[in-house]
Design an enzyme around this catalytic site. Structure first.
Site, PDB file in Angstrom:
ATOM      1  N   GLY A  36       0.661  -1.173   0.163  1.00 23.51           N
ATOM      2  CA  GLY A  36       0.015   0.284  -0.573  1.00 23.51           C
ATOM      3  C   GLY A  36       1.187   1.413   0.057  1.00 23.51           C
ATOM      4  O   GLY A  36       0.370   2.303  -0.835  1.00 23.51           O
ATOM      5  N   ASN A  68      -8.697   4.723   4.195  1.00 24.80           N
ATOM      6  CA  ASN A  68      -8.782   4.505   2.756  1.00 24.80           C
ATOM      7  C   ASN A  68      -9.842   4.132   2.152  1.00 24.80           C
ATOM      8  O   ASN A  68     -10.011   2.978   2.542  1.00 24.80           O
ATOM      9  CB  ASN A  68      -7.195   4.335   2.408  1.00 24.80           C
ATOM     10  CG  ASN A  68      -6.793   2.849   2.558  1.00 24.80           C
ATOM     11  OD1 ASN A  68      -6.575   2.898   0.599  1.00 24.80           O
ATOM     12  ND2 ASN A  68      -6.670   2.553   3.357  1.00 24.80           N
ATOM     13  N   ARG A  69      -9.676   4.242   0.523  1.00 19.91           N
ATOM     14  CA  ARG A  69     -10.221   3.362  -0.431  1.00 19.91           C
ATOM     15  C   ARG A  69      -9.593   3.715  -1.779  1.00 19.91           C
ATOM     16  O   ARG A  69     -10.527   4.686  -2.640  1.00 19.91           O
ATOM     17  CB  ARG A  69     -11.900   4.339  -0.014  1.00 19.91           C
ATOM     18  CG  ARG A  69     -11.826   5.919  -0.150  1.00 19.91           C
ATOM     19  CD  ARG A  69     -14.034   5.505  -0.300  1.00 19.91           C
ATOM     20  NE  ARG A  69     -14.030   7.710  -0.581  1.00 19.91           N
ATOM     21  CZ  ARG A  69     -14.651   8.148   0.725  1.00 19.91           C
ATOM     22  NH1 ARG A  69     -13.902   7.279   2.133  1.00 19.91           N
ATOM     23  NH2 ARG A  69     -14.269   9.136   0.626  1.00 19.91           N
ATOM     24  N   PHE A 123      -6.768   0.110  -5.175  1.00 19.99           N
ATOM     25  CA  PHE A 123      -5.981  -0.589  -5.431  1.00 19.99           C
ATOM     26  C   PHE A 123      -4.947   0.337  -7.095  1.00 19.99           C
ATOM     27  O   PHE A 123      -5.181   0.055  -7.945  1.00 19.99           O
ATOM     28  CB  PHE A 123      -6.175  -1.903  -6.467  1.00 19.99           C
ATOM     29  CG  PHE A 123      -6.363  -2.770  -5.067  1.00 19.99           C
ATOM     30  CD1 PHE A 123      -5.913  -2.758  -4.158  1.00 19.99           C
ATOM     31  CD2 PHE A 123      -7.534  -4.843  -5.558  1.00 19.99           C
ATOM     32  CE1 PHE A 123      -6.015  -4.330  -3.292  1.00 19.99           C
ATOM     33  CE2 PHE A 123      -7.734  -5.393  -4.532  1.00 19.99           C
ATOM     34  CZ  PHE A 123      -6.561  -5.358  -3.785  1.00 19.99           C
ATOM     35  N   ASN A 126       2.416  -8.031  -3.690  1.00 20.28           N
ATOM     36  CA  ASN A 126       0.958  -8.215  -2.874  1.00 20.28           C
ATOM     37  C   ASN A 126       0.268  -7.563  -4.613  1.00 20.28           C
ATOM     38  O   ASN A 126      -0.062  -7.187  -5.259  1.00 20.28           O
ATOM     39  CB  ASN A 126       0.867  -6.797  -2.005  1.00 20.28           C
ATOM     40  CG  ASN A 126      -0.712  -7.758  -1.622  1.00 20.28           C
ATOM     41  OD1 ASN A 126      -1.682  -7.065  -2.554  1.00 20.28           O
ATOM     42  ND2 ASN A 126      -0.482  -7.105  -0.528  1.00 20.28           N
ATOM     43  N   SER A 141      -9.017  -6.323   0.354  1.00 15.02           N
ATOM     44  CA  SER A 141      -8.989  -5.020   1.045  1.00 15.02           C
ATOM     45  C   SER A 141     -10.420  -4.538   1.012  1.00 15.02           C
ATOM     46  O   SER A 141     -11.636  -5.746   0.144  1.00 15.02           O
ATOM     47  CB  SER A 141      -8.546  -4.317  -0.120  1.00 15.02           C
ATOM     48  OG  SER A 141      -9.286  -2.645  -0.657  1.00 15.02           O
ATOM     49  N   ASN A 153     -11.694  -2.164  -0.500  1.00 14.79           N
ATOM     50  CA  ASN A 153     -12.304  -1.462  -1.390  1.00 14.79           C
ATOM     51  C   ASN A 153     -12.429  -2.206  -2.849  1.00 14.79           C
ATOM     52  O   ASN A 153     -12.431  -0.927  -3.629  1.00 14.79           O
ATOM     53  CB  ASN A 153     -10.822  -0.155  -0.956  1.00 14.79           C
ATOM     54  CG  ASN A 153     -10.617   0.947  -0.125  1.00 14.79           C
ATOM     55  OD1 ASN A 153     -11.823   1.092   0.739  1.00 14.79           O
ATOM     56  ND2 ASN A 153      -9.737   0.600   0.693  1.00 14.79           N
ATOM     57  N   THR A 154     -12.889  -3.069  -3.402  1.00 19.42           N
ATOM     58  CA  THR A 154     -12.658  -3.274  -4.256  1.00 19.42           C
ATOM     59  C   THR A 154     -13.845  -4.154  -4.394  1.00 19.42           C
ATOM     60  O   THR A 154     -13.782  -5.402  -3.503  1.00 19.42           O
ATOM     61  CB  THR A 154     -11.294  -4.244  -5.163  1.00 19.42           C
ATOM     62  OG1 THR A 154     -10.266  -3.445  -4.858  1.00 19.42           O
ATOM     63  CG2 THR A 154     -12.133  -5.225  -6.164  1.00 19.42           C
ATOM     64  N   LYS A 186      -3.398 -13.129   2.257  1.00 21.65           N
ATOM     65  CA  LYS A 186      -3.475 -11.950   3.473  1.00 21.65           C
ATOM     66  C   LYS A 186      -5.100 -11.666   3.376  1.00 21.65           C
ATOM     67  O   LYS A 186      -5.927 -11.757   2.291  1.00 21.65           O
ATOM     68  CB  LYS A 186      -3.418 -10.593   2.861  1.00 21.65           C
ATOM     69  CG  LYS A 186      -3.248  -9.225   3.226  1.00 21.65           C
ATOM     70  CD  LYS A 186      -2.427  -8.148   3.028  1.00 21.65           C
ATOM     71  CE  LYS A 186      -2.300  -6.376   3.960  1.00 21.65           C
ATOM     72  NZ  LYS A 186      -1.610  -5.723   3.699  1.00 21.65           N
ATOM     73  N   ASN A 213      -5.262  -7.287   6.932  1.00 16.97           N
ATOM     74  CA  ASN A 213      -5.362  -5.921   6.209  1.00 16.97           C
ATOM     75  C   ASN A 213      -6.363  -4.809   7.169  1.00 16.97           C
ATOM     76  O   ASN A 213      -6.595  -4.954   8.122  1.00 16.97           O
ATOM     77  CB  ASN A 213      -6.460  -6.110   4.985  1.00 16.97           C
ATOM     78  CG  ASN A 213      -6.355  -5.115   3.621  1.00 16.97           C
ATOM     79  OD1 ASN A 213      -5.797  -3.823   3.751  1.00 16.97           O
ATOM     80  ND2 ASN A 213      -6.103  -5.648   2.575  1.00 16.97           N
ATOM     81  N   GLY A 236      -4.081   1.941  11.497  1.00 15.69           N
ATOM     82  CA  GLY A 236      -3.209   2.404  12.652  1.00 15.69           C
ATOM     83  C   GLY A 236      -3.430   1.905  14.244  1.00 15.69           C
ATOM     84  O   GLY A 236      -4.298   1.156  14.412  1.00 15.69           O
ATOM     85  N   GLY A 272      -2.071  -1.736  13.800  1.00 13.77           N
ATOM     86  CA  GLY A 272      -1.545  -1.034  14.849  1.00 13.77           C
ATOM     87  C   GLY A 272      -0.148  -1.639  15.437  1.00 13.77           C
ATOM     88  O   GLY A 272      -0.083  -0.573  16.820  1.00 13.77           O
TER      89      GLY A 272
END
Length: 339
Positions: free
Chosen positions: A66, A114-115, A118, A145, A181, A183-184, A215, A244, A269, A298
């Site tokens: 990422g 985040n979005r 990819f 990845n 992820s 976001n897909t 992952k 993830n 985070g 984290g």
């Protein structure tokens, strides 16, 4: 100095623009003589070396996928003291990703939403860069990845992943299949064991001798995580990456209105510290001792890394804290691990 720079300058910049600025500096640090100077300051102590996946990792701590989506900053990240660099996520088809804005800081939480979707230049471009890197940065440990191209239907994902694997596996030290992820569209559905088994089998064949990992998402139930971990072992994978970003928003300190305004996407985070250790424990309980487990989520300090190593992680990755702690982050962790 970096905290002041972040507070008064970088935090006021658009997060994605700030990332591109940082990457420009990192790329410069990978070029001689800057790389010599950086390595003199940041090189991990030899006692931190880890033997895993058939390679010697200079440190157990690496940068997660990422950060360097297109394999452009590997030499600089290596010079900054990261024990390995996982590039991507890379898709077979180049793609722009989701519309901007798509990256948001939650400063009170030391977190990011985040979005990105990819966004990357495609597997062929990444393969060309990795080929060059193998000549210019032979010491760097590089993972690749791979994910599903947005234009490819979920039911056709197998061939899409195989196309990326065929290009990247011969040039990477390990390959990671990203099915986690948020976001897909439809991607996380591939984590269902019935769908994941044939996908991993096909990618493993395409990867050849290159170690293959998968992952997973932290939002799965513990039973689902255990099932995937057992599948990874049964299919002969070399390891698993836990984990993830999360779609959860529980326990955040940031103003709820700011969180709501950021919208959908994966949270990363400091808020993932506890879940990261939980997922690691679930996986380690069902896989053999020699099975590689890379813990993510984290991670901010050497203490965080050590906790994951003590809990059974083979290697540890971070990303989000890099934004908050600055360019000497890997050095700080490596120094803290070697006392």
């Amino acid at each position: 100095m970096y905290p002041l720079l972040f507070r008064h300058v970088l935090s006021r910049l658009d997060p994605e623009f700030a990332h591109h600025v940082a990457m420009t500096v990192i790329r410069a640090l990978g070029v001689r003589p800057f790389s010599w100077v950086a390595r003199a300051i940041t090189a991990p102590h030899p006692e931190l070396q880890v033997q895993a996946l058939g390679r010697t990792f200079p440190s157990p701590f690496g940068i997660a996928a990422g950060f360097d989506k297109n394999a452009v900053g590997v030499r600089g990240l290596d010079a900054l003291g990261f024990g390995h660099i996982e590039v991507g996520t890379v898709t077979a088809v180049p793609q722009e990703g989701n519309p901007r804005p798509r990256l948001f800081r939650l400063v009170p939480d030391r977190a990011v939403i985040n979005r990105m979707g990819f966004n990357n230049e495609g597997a062929a471009a990444a393969a060309a860069r990795l080929k060059t890197l193998r000549r210019r940065a032979p010491r760097a440990v590089i993972g690749a990845n791979i994910g599903k191209s947005r234009v490819v239907a979920v039911e056709d994902a197998l061939d899409d992943y195989v196309a990326s694997a065929a290009l990247l596996a011969p040039l990477a030290d390990y390959l990671a299949v990203n099915v986690s992820s948020p976001n897909t569209p439809g991607l996380r559905g591939l984590q269902a064991v019935d769908a994941l088994a044939p996908l991993l089998r096909a990618v493993k064949t395409a990867a050849g001798e290159t170690p293959l990992l998968v992952k997973i998402a932290p939002d799965l139930s513990d039973d689902e995580i255990s099932a995937i971990a057992r599948l990874a072992v049964d299919e002969g994978l070399a390891g698993i990456i836990t984990h993830n970003t999360t779609i959860g928003r529980e326990g955040l300190r940031t103003d709820p209105a700011v969180v709501a305004a950021a919208g959908a996407g994966g949270l990363s985070g400091a808020p993932l510290k506890e879940r990261s250790l939980e997922v690691l424990a679930v996986v380690r309980a069902v896989v053999p001792a020699e099975f590689c487990v890379i813990a993510v989520g984290g991670v901010e300090t050497a203490e965080d890394v050590q906790k994951r190593l003590d809990a059974g992680a083979t290697l540890v990755q971070g990303y989000t804290a890099f934004l908050y702690r600055g360019p000497l982050w890997a050095r700080q962790i490596n120094r803290g691990l070697h006392r």
